[in-house]
Design a protein around this motif. Sequence first.
Motif, short mmCIF file in Angstrom:
data_model
loop_
_atom_site.label_atom_id
_atom_site.label_comp_id
_atom_site.label_asym_id
_atom_site.label_seq_id
_atom_site.Cartn_x
_atom_site.Cartn_y
_atom_site.Cartn_z
N ALA A 177 0.74 -1.25 -0.09
CA ALA A 177 -0.01 -0.10 0.00
C ALA A 177 0.95 1.34 0.03
O ALA A 177 1.79 1.44 0.86
CB ALA A 177 -0.95 0.13 1.12
N PRO A 178 0.67 2.09 -0.97
CA PRO A 178 1.51 3.43 -0.93
C PRO A 178 1.23 4.42 0.17
O PRO A 178 -0.13 4.60 0.65
CB PRO A 178 1.08 3.90 -2.21
N ASP A 179 1.88 5.15 0.63
CA ASP A 179 1.87 6.21 1.61
C ASP A 179 1.19 7.46 0.86
O ASP A 179 0.67 8.46 1.42
CB ASP A 179 2.94 6.81 2.52
N HIS A 180 1.77 7.66 -0.26
CA HIS A 180 1.22 8.74 -1.29
C HIS A 180 0.98 8.40 -2.69
O HIS A 180 1.82 7.23 -3.13
CB HIS A 180 2.35 9.81 -0.98
N ILE A 181 0.19 8.95 -3.26
CA ILE A 181 0.28 8.75 -4.87
C ILE A 181 0.25 9.91 -5.63
O ILE A 181 -0.28 10.91 -5.46
CB ILE A 181 -1.21 7.95 -5.12
N LEU A 182 0.90 9.81 -6.80
CA LEU A 182 1.16 10.87 -7.73
C LEU A 182 0.43 10.54 -9.02
O LEU A 182 0.79 9.51 -9.47
CB LEU A 182 2.41 11.35 -7.96
N VAL A 183 -0.75 11.03 -9.39
CA VAL A 183 -1.47 10.90 -10.70
C VAL A 183 -1.19 11.83 -11.69
O VAL A 183 -1.30 12.92 -11.65
CB VAL A 183 -2.80 10.77 -10.11
#
Length: 190
Positions: free
Chosen positions: A94-100
């Motif tokens: 599971a990521p801690d943060h996502i860049l889309v």
Amino acid sequence: MAVSVPVAGVDEAGRGPLAGPVVAAAVILCDDGIAGLDDSKRLSAGRRAELETQIRARCTVGVGMSEPDEIDRINILQATLAAMRRAVDALEVAPDHILVDGNKLPDWHYSAEAVVGGDALHPCISAASIIAKEVRDRMMLAAAKNHPHYGWERNKGYPTRAHLDALREHGPCSLHRRSFAPVAQSLLNL
């Protein structure tokens, strides 16, 4: 000593074509990164394939997609966001943060930000761009064998003149997005 937190890059391939799925990928890069990452559209097919192999061997990758019937049912934007959610859900970590890449975010519980032009700015998004394009391109090459008159081995489902001519002559197949205007128009002409 700093501890790295898992940041996932997310991008899609296939919003504009008249046929086939929209494919999204999520990538958490390995700590030492991957040399040569860039927006998939700026890379040759051979270089994309080499990078895909490296990314899959060394990084955490998730892929999600929305098929043409879902695209027709909920629209291309919502289908793209659904594919992005599926790609992140497919990650083993599971990521801690996502860049889309882009200006819209899926509705999810993750810390995230949309980055216009992110596939050229953030290596994790570049990696996701490469994975999404390679997966979708392979799917369209396979589909071209069953539907040779649309030229998908060359146009990957995009509305080229040859694809539009074949659509007018043969009508759509099950992989066409009936909610897209050229496909809808071809149905009226049958």
